[in-house]
Design a protein around this motif. Sequence first.
Motif: not given
Length: 454
Positions: A138-148
């Motif tokens: 979390k300290h470096e960003g976020y996860i926008p979605g998931v892989n295939l």
Amino acid sequence: MGRRAGAVTVSLDIWHLDVTEFLEMQTENGDQRRKAYDIFPQLVISDEFMRRVVHCEDWVLVDPYEVRTKLGIELAPLWGEGFELAYRQVENSLDKEITLYKRVNARELFKTIMRSQVETGMPYLAFKDTINRANPNKHEGYIPGVNLCVESFSNVVPGQLAHTCNLNSLNLANLELDELPLICETAVRLLDNTIEITHTPFEASAAHNHRYRTIGVGAMGLADWIAKRHLSYSNLNEINHLFEEIGYHCTHASMKLAQERGAYTAFPGSDWSQGKLIGSKPVEWFKENAVQPQRWEQLAQDIQTYGIRNSHITAIAPNTSSSLVQGCTASVLPTYSRFFYDKWAKGTVPIAPPFIRDCFWYYPENKNLDQRTVIRAVAAMQNWIDTGISMELLFNLNQGVYFPEDPERCIQAKDIFEALILAWEQGCKAVYYIRTIQKDGYKENGEACSSCAN
């Protein structure tokens, strides 16, 4: 050597103004110029939306460009409380600064999603807040979605850092618990070595590999493991214990690698560095829920001291094709049937679970299994898997399958709705394909993704 055809998933946040059109891209009816049959769509869903679905409240679809230019709010990177505050600010600006919007009922929109899933098997659902709460970076960003295949994901930065799937799977059909320490260590070392010796197709992928060293040790053959022990998918204690062992030994192996080779570059400031473990959970959670809590306490201390080699360590892929070579059932889901034919791009493959001779009656057939049982089992596994699980759900639309007390009753939309709500409530991170068995002779809808099976 042959080359497998590529496949693409495209995600859209549930608040986006184009959601209703997005849901039409794979359906058979409508303007064919607006279709995209070669794209696998996914919806990125917030907790706020799901709460409004449960309470049958309104939801507003907005244009991100207008929100950005008129309110100075970038909605896409936000999740959790930050998203909820920003979204309410957007709602309070309707008909003032914000003029491009569509007000819908959240539950009716969710029903539209379900109709598309029953017809086409998609969209995949990614529960954004659940995913990002468990994100150690979390300290470096976020996860926008998931892989295939919805099981492997991490922070990304367009043009700079592209998530890369580095995956393998343990064959549970042929494993005993006392073998797990060595095999988990081997699996983790193998994948970490793979990052060093392979050449990724573009620079952003290589940069991500070396910054986060994301790997995913998974599992297949759980249905065999269950059948051999005369258990079922309702035996949550046994399933929980198995995946605690896998989670612990894989995490411990990554900590040992950090002692030898150093922690991943982004480790300082991560949740790992703060003593949080799988899924960014505090040690107190493991004291209450682990079979052996003392070893988790020690592991948290060791990680703070030595670091950890890989930011994400475990992920359970579909394994639809590789399980055939391994001689076991695919992934951790119940097998569709004791014997069936599976259709692939290059033909039809007969499937017969390998332990059927000795454990015939203990093979839980997914075509007859209440999917709420599957969801609860996957949720139990998810506690010990730090990335995701490819959870495919199968609903049999024929009479007398799920309701022995009422043999004339068929599954209804309400039952599918409640199952999907349960998946969110139980902490599942994503929903892969929705498959159905139609009333006219047990025909399947929503075939397996052979182009992306691991």
